[in-house]
Scaffold this active site. Sequence first.
Site, mmCIF file in Angstrom:
data_model
loop_
_atom_site.group_PDB
_atom_site.id
_atom_site.type_symbol
_atom_site.label_atom_id
_atom_site.label_comp_id
_atom_site.label_asym_id
_atom_site.label_seq_id
_atom_site.Cartn_x
_atom_site.Cartn_y
_atom_site.Cartn_z
ATOM 1 N N ARG A 145 0.821 -1.226 0.000
ATOM 2 C CA ARG A 145 0.000 0.000 0.000
ATOM 3 C C ARG A 145 0.852 1.273 0.000
ATOM 4 O O ARG A 145 0.488 2.279 0.606
ATOM 5 C CB ARG A 145 -0.978 0.018 1.187
ATOM 6 N N SER A 155 -11.568 -0.400 2.747
ATOM 7 C CA SER A 155 -10.810 -0.911 3.889
ATOM 8 C C SER A 155 -10.065 0.241 4.566
ATOM 9 O O SER A 155 -9.257 0.913 3.940
ATOM 10 C CB SER A 155 -9.828 -1.971 3.392
ATOM 11 N N GLU A 204 -4.972 2.823 6.134
ATOM 12 C CA GLU A 204 -4.779 2.605 4.699
ATOM 13 C C GLU A 204 -5.318 3.810 3.929
ATOM 14 O O GLU A 204 -4.884 4.099 2.830
ATOM 15 C CB GLU A 204 -5.508 1.327 4.263
#
Length: 304
Positions: A177, A227, A297
């Site tokens: 990420r 998410s 995230e």
Amino acid sequence: MERAEHIYQKLVAICGEENVLRDEPMKHHTLVRIGGKADFLVWPETYEQVVDVLRLKEEYELPFTLLGNGSNVIIRDGGLRGIVMQLKHLNRIWREGNNIIAQSGADIKAVSRFALEQHLTGLEFACGIPGSVGGAIMMNAGAYGGEVKDVLDHVKVATLTGELKTLTNEELELGYRTSLISRTHDIVLEVVFALQPGDYGQIKAKMDDLTFQRESKQPLEYPSVGSVFKRPPGYFAGKLIQDSGLQGKGFGGAEVSTKHAGFIINKNNATAADYIATIEMVRKTVKEKFGVELELEVKILGEE
């Protein structure tokens, strides 16, 4: 002429009146349907216009934010100063050999579907990722065992000062990420994915299976950022949150999903303050119960 009006007129001269908005509520441009006003929201139609807007930003020393399709971001209630750019008009997708080339503003799900139509395999994992191609590169987006890093060949970018350059997969430093451009904030313009010929039926079956898994487990009936937290080493964020008894809890209109604890939903006109307070409650509780720090995230942008 006041400075803001002068800047507006310059932006209109570059992008056209229909592609420049002033004092625009950003809740209309994020998937979580949250966000205060942007001073200027611009939608360039060409790479030249992107570069011209960047040069204008430099000339007037304006704050600048690049937004993908607003899927992985929370914009605070005070909004965003300066220029906010979205590349939704730069959305072409085409094939050259076994490569698929996509402009930054294309939907990554659309690129995955295009690969299927072309009988090319490698992008099945992206069939349910809600984001633009540019955002997917910046975050090294991934799902169900695949990630952008596996299939990316190279990208064309513009630096924040308007210089154009090409970066290879290796130069992008793609990690979990993260990427080089998540730190340099270069603007992805065009992406080349290197794929392999495959069987249409097998590719479609895999995409159908991933779509079913996603729809059965994720709370897609409410707006959310997707998410919220990265996967902590050795754990699953959703399981930690679930085991902390936080599902159905939150602040204001924001709530930890009862369907998937890794998601925080905008259940009833939540503000950014509601959403961020819910995130902090989750992080604090998980830290107290399990000693695990949950890392975000999503990106949080703007002023309170």
